[in-house]
Design a protein around this motif. Structure first.
Motif, mmCIF file in Angstrom:
data_model
loop_
_atom_site.group_PDB
_atom_site.id
_atom_site.type_symbol
_atom_site.label_atom_id
_atom_site.label_comp_id
_atom_site.label_asym_id
_atom_site.label_seq_id
_atom_site.Cartn_x
_atom_site.Cartn_y
_atom_site.Cartn_z
ATOM 1 N N PHE A 195 0.842 -1.184 0.000
ATOM 2 C CA PHE A 195 0.000 0.000 0.000
ATOM 3 C C PHE A 195 0.884 1.243 0.000
ATOM 4 O O PHE A 195 1.851 1.314 0.761
ATOM 5 N N ILE A 196 0.563 2.174 -0.868
ATOM 6 C CA ILE A 196 1.332 3.431 -0.893
ATOM 7 C C ILE A 196 0.373 4.617 -0.852
ATOM 8 O O ILE A 196 -0.654 4.614 -1.534
ATOM 9 N N VAL A 197 0.728 5.609 -0.030
ATOM 10 C CA VAL A 197 0.019 6.883 -0.066
ATOM 11 C C VAL A 197 0.815 7.806 -0.983
ATOM 12 O O VAL A 197 1.993 8.049 -0.742
ATOM 13 N N ALA A 198 0.191 8.293 -2.047
ATOM 14 C CA ALA A 198 0.864 9.251 -2.926
ATOM 15 C C ALA A 198 0.267 10.621 -2.622
ATOM 16 O O ALA A 198 -0.845 10.921 -3.023
ATOM 17 N N ASP A 199 1.014 11.433 -1.852
ATOM 18 C CA ASP A 199 0.480 12.703 -1.363
ATOM 19 C C ASP A 199 0.848 13.818 -2.344
ATOM 20 O O ASP A 199 1.944 14.332 -2.311
#
Lengths: 325, 640, 316
Positions: A175-179
């Motif tokens: 899972f990656i958060v791309a902010d």
């Protein structure tokens, strides 16, 4: 549907009002009762303007910021219940990509050191298996492996963003958060990075929480889109549906405010400013700018209602024309 | 791990040499003189210089050279030891306080605050009163005095660094806090700490010598510079040399440390060009270049090349090359390009606001005044240019947050603009300004007139900027990315406002609108000019260029914008039409066509000839491509 | 604004109390008997009798809490007990000498401000120009010369060699105004030079920074006259940081005029302090430090108030 990878229930978060002295007063609510789920392999887009709390949400689900109330479950485990050591182990599975390609890399560390730190922390590819892995990572993000020994200042913004992506995928997260990962980039470079993310997602089946203020970017990359305004969810649903057939007046306004080559029919014009998060309107937070607001909107906070296949909207009215018609 | 090789900065050589020489000679005292600094010879008191005693002898007949050298040892040891202790304690406290926050932070910072609330020399005297003078008291006192400044700096620097994304990235990776603090944060704050260290070293020497001068520092007979000055003071009439020698030693030492510190600061944080030119308002040459305007144009740039001078040694670099741009009267012309394309510089040249290092090396600039007379603001004398700017031509900028002066009320900033160009009473001025605020859609304009900029939102501030720009009813308005920093819905409101204002301006308003967003351009512009790497690559009517681009770069830009491709979705396997590579730096521009390394239809010919803009010109359009206007078709073939 | 002032005022009072308490307790946190410590710290030995006497005189025989309360109550009434040496009430001596120190500092401050701000502004507007290079280089030397060295050299030059001014001393303004000013000149210039070097530096740096801000570009684009741009959009904004530094320096000077007063025989507060320290007159030392610290806190409070008037963003 299988068990969600990430499940957030009733997430609430506020910041203390900054200011010194003896008469410190109150807190600013940033997120108020957010629920969301992300399935394995799914890309959830999160769109909102300043003050919507979208970045805070990204950091809170990764437990990089503490929450006031609510639970964040990753792969079935409540993050709040984990010990420090367990949390560190879980971090291998959830990563983040930042907005500012200049601040996201330590100016004193070579790319090799940046990527190695990630691998060292989780004891991955140690010893002689390290170098091939580093080269593989560079190739995955479209950079030449020769660049490993270079320092960040030798790269352009787009290349730095690729290094940031390589760091995030180095530990093979799920899972990656791309902010706002493409917001600071020029248009032509932004397209390169969006394509790269789309490719990675296709190859690795990774889940993404893709945060951006740009609805069209979010629509392109996401399966589902969630629209945030002043810390509350306005609407959530499949990306194309949200874009072509918005149910909530705010989403309709966002869509029609999007600059396009051809003038949009039935443009929803908003007036006024986004209220300060420190002092949000009662009831529906959007009502002060909403062209369809009624007295009832001020009375209570509208709940998310099902308005279609996997679609929910937090508006009490059903008779709203949307921008696409 | 491989470390980057860092060469020793040239500016550091002189101060480093000076310091090494000074410290070296003091600690090599036994080699330089055989005299004993404590050997008293009353019969030789105040003797002048001689071979045995090059600096003479003091009031007790002691050798002055030996005393200065050994005294330096004492002074420097005290100063450096105290500075080291202060650095170690202060940095540790600041680092821990800032990174771990909570109670650490409170205790660490309050302790430092309290110490800072005592005037330093007084605190030293208080301690000396209790413990009595002496070297160790000195060291302790000085360390106590100066550790708070380190903890403050370490604290604020750590806060700054830990808010940076790369520290957050380490946390997200699960790196242990200890490792983050010492391997990521500490190296990044060392620069500031080392500057503070040299500052402190200089300050401690001053305080130490001052206290010794008062007789409250280093205890006699051990030599120290402060004491030597104290001793010589009484005899200054008979023996001025006794005064000069220790004074010189003290001052040269402090000077060397200060120099070291200044240069270190410059090297760590270069401030850029300091060329002695007026940095506030750009001044033109004395004689204005004759400005000419073709009929029907509100502004023109003809063959303009802007060069950045890079000092005497390097060749100047052309940032903008041979630009010919016309602003037809009462139309909106959009200048489009990515960062570094030179679009902002071009607009600054029109306003005559170029940074002093950037000058036009060729070409003509002309703007139409209200009177109809053309002027060139770059070459116009400053006093004359002031009358034109804000009056005949106005500009709004990208960052509404920083474009207004934060310490002056909105109203005051508007009134001063009006009064710079018109004689009005302050009552009238106020009325005009409030009306202008009202016109740009600011609610409660009377009240907003009295607001400070920080009390307004970004959108409101941009409205204020627009109101201010249009106060004197200029004929030309330059808008440099006026909506880029704003939220999407606010951006739409501002674009609507600009469009309405232009339509309602009775005297007519010609606009140059600079943007990287083709969607916005389509919304507001009549004509589009596309820039790439300092050149115009395509121009023409907005609708035509955007629907049927002739240049491959314009085509590629349109392809790469997701907002123009509603039909594509990544999950369906669609990809955006991205342009590979990055735009070249101005000093590394390619021969021939500047875009050819990223162009999908580039051929050998593109490297050989630099294509002319009007190569493919019909009546209204132009593109700088060998294959225009068929480039788009060629592109389609190349892609498929 | 009022709330801001109230906040800061309360903080200042709290700080005053903390500082007072620390000054009071310094003598007691050190192991051993305070009276004995004071009498023997220079290495001499003291008789049991003299230790007893000192203890009685300083009230050290009373319970600690009584001493502390008496100390606070006394300080609030400007009553700090008597000097151990001449038995004059310390408060009186301070009231007599403090104005002289303040006069010296204010005179120096005036000189520093009128020279430092204009030259710093000029240098900051044309960085790297010949004026900037000359003054900056001279200032780098000046800043490296400690005040007491400048003072000593001044006396040598102006009093011993040139005989222009007296070497030192003090006459009250009412008894001989001209001589008073003559005697004030050298010490005030010495203080002023020190302040000049700091104010010049700060002004230059501050102007250098301010001129790069976007609002300066806006002001030029509006067509304001250059003088107005500099005055209202550069210098006006630079004043905040300058006031802060000047305030801090004033506070530091309250202590470091010690050396200047000592050199010029200026009978101010600090001269008194040196004598008191040398004679281990603890009540006097403690009182002076308390008064000066209180002034220091007061100055800081005033700086914050002025800053908030100069920059509305502070008053949040």
């Amino acid at each position: 549907m299988s068990r969600p990878l990430l499940e957030v229930v009733g997430l609430t978060k506020s910041y203390p009002i900054s200011g010194k002295g003896f008469f410190r007063t109150g807190r600013i609510p940033v997120l108020r009762g957010i629920d969301l789920t992300i399935a394995p392999g799914e890309v959830l887009g999160l769109v909102g303007e300043s003050g919507s709390g979208k970045s805070t949400l990204g950091k809170t689900v990764l437990k990089l910021a503490e929450l006031d109330a609510g639970t964040v479950r990753f792969d079935g485990r409540d993050l709040a219940s984990l010990s420090k050591e367990q949390l560190r182990a879980v971090r291998k599975d959830m990563q983040i990509i930042f907005q500012d390609p200049y601040a996201s890399l330590d100016p004193r560390k070579t790319i090799r050191a940046v990527l190695s730190e990630a691998l060292d922390t989780h004891k991955l590819h140690m010893g002689e298996r390290r170098e091939p892995r580093l080269k593989e990572l560079m190739e995955m993000v479209g950079l030449s492996p020769e660049f490993l020994g270079r320092l960040p200042h030798e790269f352009s913004g787009g290349q730095r963003q690729r290094v940031g992506i390589a760091r995030a995928i180095a530990v093979e997260p799920r899972f990656i958060v791309a902010d706002e990962a493409v917001s600071a980039l020029d248009v032509s470079i932004q397209a390169q990075v969006l394509n790269l993310l789309a490719d990675l997602r296709q190859k690795t089946g990774i889940s993404l929480l893709f945060i951006s203020h740009d609805l069209s970017v979010v629509r392109f990359i996401s399966d589902r889109v969630m629209v945030l305004y002043l810390g509350r969810v306005m609407e959530i649903g499949p990306a194309d549906d949200i874009h072509f057939n918005p149910a909530h007046p705010y989403t309709a306004a966002l869509v029609s405010a999007e600059p396009g080559l051809t003038p949009k029919p039935g443009r929803v014009r908003l007036s006024g400013e986004i209220p300060s998060p420190a002092n949000p309107p009662s009831g529906c937070v959007f009502r002060t700018r909403c062209p369809y607001a009624m007295d009832a909107c001020a009375a209570e906070v509208p709940k998310l209602r099902r308005v279609g296949e996997a679609r929910f909207s937090a508006c009490i009215r059903d008779d709203i024309p949307n921008g696409a018609e | 791990m491989r470390f980057p090789r860092v060469s020793f900065p040239r500016r550091m050589i002189l101060p480093s040499l000076l310091l090494v020489l000074l410290i070296g000679s003091m600690f090599a005292a036994p080699l330089l003189t055989s005299a004993d600094p404590l050997q008293i010879a009353i019969s030789k008191r105040l003797a002048g210089p001689s071979w045995a005693h090059p600096f003479g002898q003091d009031e007790f007949g002691r050798d002055r050279l030996a005393r200065v050298l050994y005294g330096g040892q004492v002074s420097l040891s005290v100063a450096f030891l105290a500075s080291f202790i202060a650095t170690a304690i202060g940095t540790f406290i600041g680092l821990v306080g800032a990174y771990f926050r909570g109670p650490f932070e409170f205790v660490a910072m309050r302790v430092s605050d309290v110490v800072l609330f005592f005037p330093p020399i007084l605190l030293a005297l208080l301690v000396v009163t209790i413990f009595g003078p002496g070297v160790y008291t000195m060291i302790a006192v000085l360390a106590l005095l100066y550790f708070p400044s380190f903890s403050r700096i370490a604290y604020s620097e750590t806060l700054r660094v830990s808010s940076l994304d790369f520290v957050e990235a380490s946390r997200a990776l699960g790196t242990k806090p200890r490792r983050i603090v010492f391997s990521t944060v500490l190296p990044n704050i060392l620069g500031a700490i080392s500057v503070q260290f040299s500052l402190t070293a200089a300050a401690t020497i001053t305080v130490e010598s001052g206290l010794s001068f008062l007789g409250l520092g280093v205890v006699p007979p051990a030599p120290s510079w402060g004491q030597m000055i104290r001793g010589a003071r009484a005899m200054m009439e008979q023996d001025p040399l006794g005064l000069f020698v220790p004074c010189a030693a003290l001052c040269v030492t402090i000077y060397s440390i200060n120099l070291f510190c200044d240069r270190l600061r410059d090297v760590l944080d270069p401030k850029g060009l300091e060329d002695g030119k007026d940095s506030v308002s750009p001044t033109g040459k004395n004689g204005a270049a004759p400005a000419e305007l073709a009929d029907g144009n509100a502004a023109e740039l003809r063959g303009l090349t802007l060069s950045l001078s890079r000092g005497k040694k390097a060749e100047p670099v052309d940032l903008v090359r041979d630009i010919t741009l016309t602003l037809p009267r009462n139309q909106c012309t959009a200048l489009v390009g990515e960062s570094g394309s030179g679009k902002s510089l071009t607009s600054l040249a029109l306003m005559g606001l170029l940074p002093s290092a950037i000058r036009p090396s060729s070409g003509h600039i002309a703007i139409e005044r209200k009177s109809g007379a053309p002027v060139d603001l770059v070459s116009l004398a400053a006093k004359e240019a002031e009358k034109v700017r804000g009056n005949d031509i106005a500009m709004i900028f990208q960052e509404p947050m920083t474009s207004l002066n934060p310490v002056l009320k909105v109203g005051a900033q508007m009134v001063e603009t009006l009064q710079a160009h018109r004689k009005t009473t302050s009552d009238e001025a106020r009325k005009t300004c409030v009306a202008a605020l009202d016109r740009v859609g600011i609610p409660e304009a009377e009240r907003r007139f009295e607001s400070y900029p920080h009390e307004l939102s970004g959108g409101m501030r941009q409205r204020v900027m627009i109101a201010m720009a249009l106060l004197c009813e200029p004929k030309v308005l330059i808008a440099d990315e006026p909506t880029t920093a704003l939220d999407v819905t606010i951006q739409a409101e501002i674009i609507d406002l600009l469009r309405d204002l232009r339509a309602n301006q009775e005297a007519g308003l010609s606009m140059l609108f600079i943007s990287h967003n083709l969607g916005i351009v389509a919304d507001i512009a009549d004509r589009v000019v596309v820039m790439y790497s300092g050149e115009i690559v395509e121009e023409g009517p907005a609708g035509d260029v955007l629907s049927d681009p002739h240049h491959p770069y314009t085509k590629a830009l349109l392809e790469s914008m997701p907002s123009l491709h509603d039909e594509k979705h990544s999950a369906r396997g669609d990809r955006l039409g991205a342009i590979a590579g990055t735009p070249p730096l101005p000093q590394a521009r390619l021969s021939g066509c500047a875009f050819r390394d990223r162009c999908p239809i580039a051929r050998d010919a593109c490297a050989e000839t630099h294509p002319d803009l009007y190569l493919a010109a019909d009546a209204t359009r132009a593109a700088r491509c060998l294959f225009a206007p068929d480039a788009a078709n060629a592109l389609k073939e190349a892609v498929s | 604004m009022l709330r801001f002032a109230l906040n800061k005022g309360l903080a200042a009072l709290l700080m005053l109390w903390v500082v007072g308490t620390i000054i009071f307790s310094v003598l007691f946190i050190i192991p051993g008997d305070p009276a004995e410590l004071l009498l023997t710290s220079d290495g001499a030995s003291a008789s049991q009798e003299s230790i007893e006497n000192l203890r009685k005189e300083m009230g050290l025989d009373k319970p600690l809490i009584t001493q502390y309360l008496e100390f606070l109550a006394g300080a609030a009434h400007f009553d700090f007990g008597q000097s151990l040496i001449d038995h004059v009430p310390v408060g009186e001596t301070i009231a007599l000498r403090l104005p002289r120190t303040i006069e010296l500092i204010l005179a120096g401050l005036f000189l520093g401000l009128v020279t430092g701000i204009p030259s710093g502004t000029w240098a900051g507007l044309r960085p790297g120009g010949s004026f900037d290079r000359t003054i900056s280089a001279a200032n780098a030397v000046l800043i490296s010369v400690p005040g007491f060295v400048i003072g000593t050299l001044f006396i040598y030059l102006f009093a011993q060699v040139l005989h222009w001014l007296p070497a030192g001393g003090y006459v009250s303004f009412t008894s001989d105004p001209l001589l008073h000013l003559k005697l004030l000149a050298l010490p005030a210039i010495t203080v002023g030079l020190h302040l000049f070097s700091i104010i010049f530096r700060m002004t230059r740096a501050s102007v250098l920074e301010m001129r790069t801000h976007d609002w300066v570009r806006t002001a030029v684009a509006k067509g304001l006259r250059r003088k107005l741009v500099v005055r209202r959009h550069v210098v006006r904004n630079a004043l905040g940081p300058i006031v802060t530094v000047v305030g801090l320096q004033m506070g530091i000077l309250l202590g470091s005029t010690v050396l200047i007063e000592f050199i010029y025989n200026w009978p101010g507060l600090s001269g008194y302090l040196v004598t008191a320290v040398q004679q281990r007159d603890y009540p006097s030392v403690r009182a002076i430090i308390l008064v000066v610290s209180a002034l220091f806190i007061l100055i800081n409070f005033m700086v914050e108030m002025i800053y908030s008037l100069l920059d509305p963003r502070i008053r949040l």
